[in-house]
Write a protein that holds these residues in place. Sequence first.
Motif, PDB file in Angstrom:
ATOM      1  N   VAL A  64      -8.849   5.615  73.045  1.00  0.00           N
ATOM      2  CA  VAL A  64      -9.068   5.802  71.609  1.00  0.00           C
ATOM      3  C   VAL A  64     -10.297   5.030  71.145  1.00  0.00           C
ATOM      4  O   VAL A  64     -11.133   5.554  70.385  1.00  0.00           O
ATOM      5  CB  VAL A  64      -7.821   5.367  70.810  1.00  0.00           C
TER       6      VAL A  64
ATOM      7  N   VAL B  91     -13.516   6.927  69.576  1.00  0.00           N
ATOM      8  CA  VAL B  91     -13.941   6.698  68.199  1.00  0.00           C
ATOM      9  C   VAL B  91     -15.394   6.233  68.159  1.00  0.00           C
ATOM     10  O   VAL B  91     -16.209   6.734  67.367  1.00  0.00           O
ATOM     11  CB  VAL B  91     -13.022   5.656  67.513  1.00  0.00           C
TER      12      VAL B  91
ATOM     13  N   TYR C 265     -18.287   8.725  66.756  1.00  0.00           N
ATOM     14  CA  TYR C 265     -18.990   8.335  65.533  1.00  0.00           C
ATOM     15  C   TYR C 265     -20.499   8.218  65.800  1.00  0.00           C
ATOM     16  O   TYR C 265     -21.315   8.665  64.980  1.00  0.00           O
ATOM     17  CB  TYR C 265     -18.448   7.011  65.024  1.00  0.00           C
TER      18      TYR C 265
ATOM     19  N   VAL D 273      -9.974  12.358  71.440  1.00  0.00           N
ATOM     20  CA  VAL D 273     -10.360  11.553  70.283  1.00  0.00           C
ATOM     21  C   VAL D 273     -11.833  11.748  69.974  1.00  0.00           C
ATOM     22  O   VAL D 273     -12.235  11.870  68.806  1.00  0.00           O
ATOM     23  CB  VAL D 273     -10.038  10.067  70.528  1.00  0.00           C
TER      24      VAL D 273
ATOM     25  N   ASN E  42     -12.549  15.063  68.075  1.00  0.00           N
ATOM     26  CA  ASN E  42     -12.024  15.051  66.712  1.00  0.00           C
ATOM     27  C   ASN E  42     -12.870  14.159  65.809  1.00  0.00           C
ATOM     28  O   ASN E  42     -13.187  14.535  64.668  1.00  0.00           O
ATOM     29  CB  ASN E  42     -10.569  14.572  66.719  1.00  0.00           C
ATOM     30  N   VAL E  43     -13.248  12.984  66.303  1.00  0.00           N
ATOM     31  CA  VAL E  43     -14.090  12.089  65.492  1.00  0.00           C
ATOM     32  C   VAL E  43     -15.469  12.706  65.290  1.00  0.00           C
ATOM     33  O   VAL E  43     -16.030  12.668  64.179  1.00  0.00           O
ATOM     34  CB  VAL E  43     -14.202  10.706  66.172  1.00  0.00           C
TER      35      VAL E  43
ATOM     36  N   ALA F 134     -13.742  10.962  58.076  1.00  0.00           N
ATOM     37  CA  ALA F 134     -13.345  11.195  59.469  1.00  0.00           C
ATOM     38  C   ALA F 134     -11.930  10.729  59.765  1.00  0.00           C
ATOM     39  O   ALA F 134     -11.388  11.068  60.826  1.00  0.00           O
ATOM     40  CB  ALA F 134     -14.319  10.489  60.411  1.00  0.00           C
TER      41      ALA F 134
ATOM     42  N   VAL G 258      -9.567  11.454  62.998  1.00  0.00           N
ATOM     43  CA  VAL G 258      -9.232  10.367  63.937  1.00  0.00           C
ATOM     44  C   VAL G 258      -7.733  10.338  64.186  1.00  0.00           C
ATOM     45  O   VAL G 258      -7.272  10.260  65.336  1.00  0.00           O
ATOM     46  CB  VAL G 258      -9.715   9.011  63.383  1.00  0.00           C
TER      47      VAL G 258
END
Length: 280
Positions: free
Chosen positions: A94, A98, A102, A156, A159-160, A194, A198
Amino acid sequence: MSEAASRSSIASTRAGGGPGLIGAKALQWLAKLLPGIALLVCWQWASGRLIKEIYVSKPTAVAARLYELFASGEIYPHLWITGQELVLGYVIGVSGGVFAGYALGRSPRLARIFEPYVMAFYGVPKIALAPLFIIWFGIGIGSKVALASIMVFFLVFYNVFAGVRSVDRELVNLTLVMGANQRQLTYHVFLPAAAPFVMLGMRLAIPYSVIGVIVGEFTSSMQGLGLFIHEASSTYDPAGVFAGIVILLGFVTFANLVAGAIERRLLRWRTLSGSGPIDA
């Protein structure tokens, strides 16, 4: 009288909504439990009649096996090892997802350079990497943590990445015009935008982290639930196999409850603003 009644109504609402709401919640729980109860009843009836118990044990036999495992303490070392692998693999995956999602979401230039490589690695079957990770990290928890991390990372990450890229460019420009610096832009625009992505990635990644750990333990391990299930299947102990599966379901259910509680706390602004899910 009307004021007193109004206060009483508000108090009952805060306390739980009164008998009507309690009854509705009880019906919701009953509706959730009925399919599971029906499945267990059908399973209990079919085992030994339609299917031999050597293939599918009865739920009562599985429950007895679970009691035996916990009462004797046999399962605790396996639980401890698998729990460590799950937590470490999930947290590492994770965190990496992330950060990378990002970074690439904020920088179109970096995205154009690295996205093809990420897609290429994403297309590699992660299970095929298990033997390689065992060569690199050994048969201890390191190889299982690595496999779980890599499976969690990509879910993850995407999706981020999608959440950051979905931020309205006009909103970003308006925030910059108002004098916001990059740190303020991150905390007040990009992260809130976001956050739902997340949390979605984190919840989707929970079963994948379990899959990564168990596959690693199937391949090579000294302890763990995957090893326990593998040994139970090799000794024709279907009750033991189902007992291990039930414990894994407990892991996933508990992790989903924790993730749901975190999501409700972090995204409570969506409910307050009326942008939460719609109840039909």
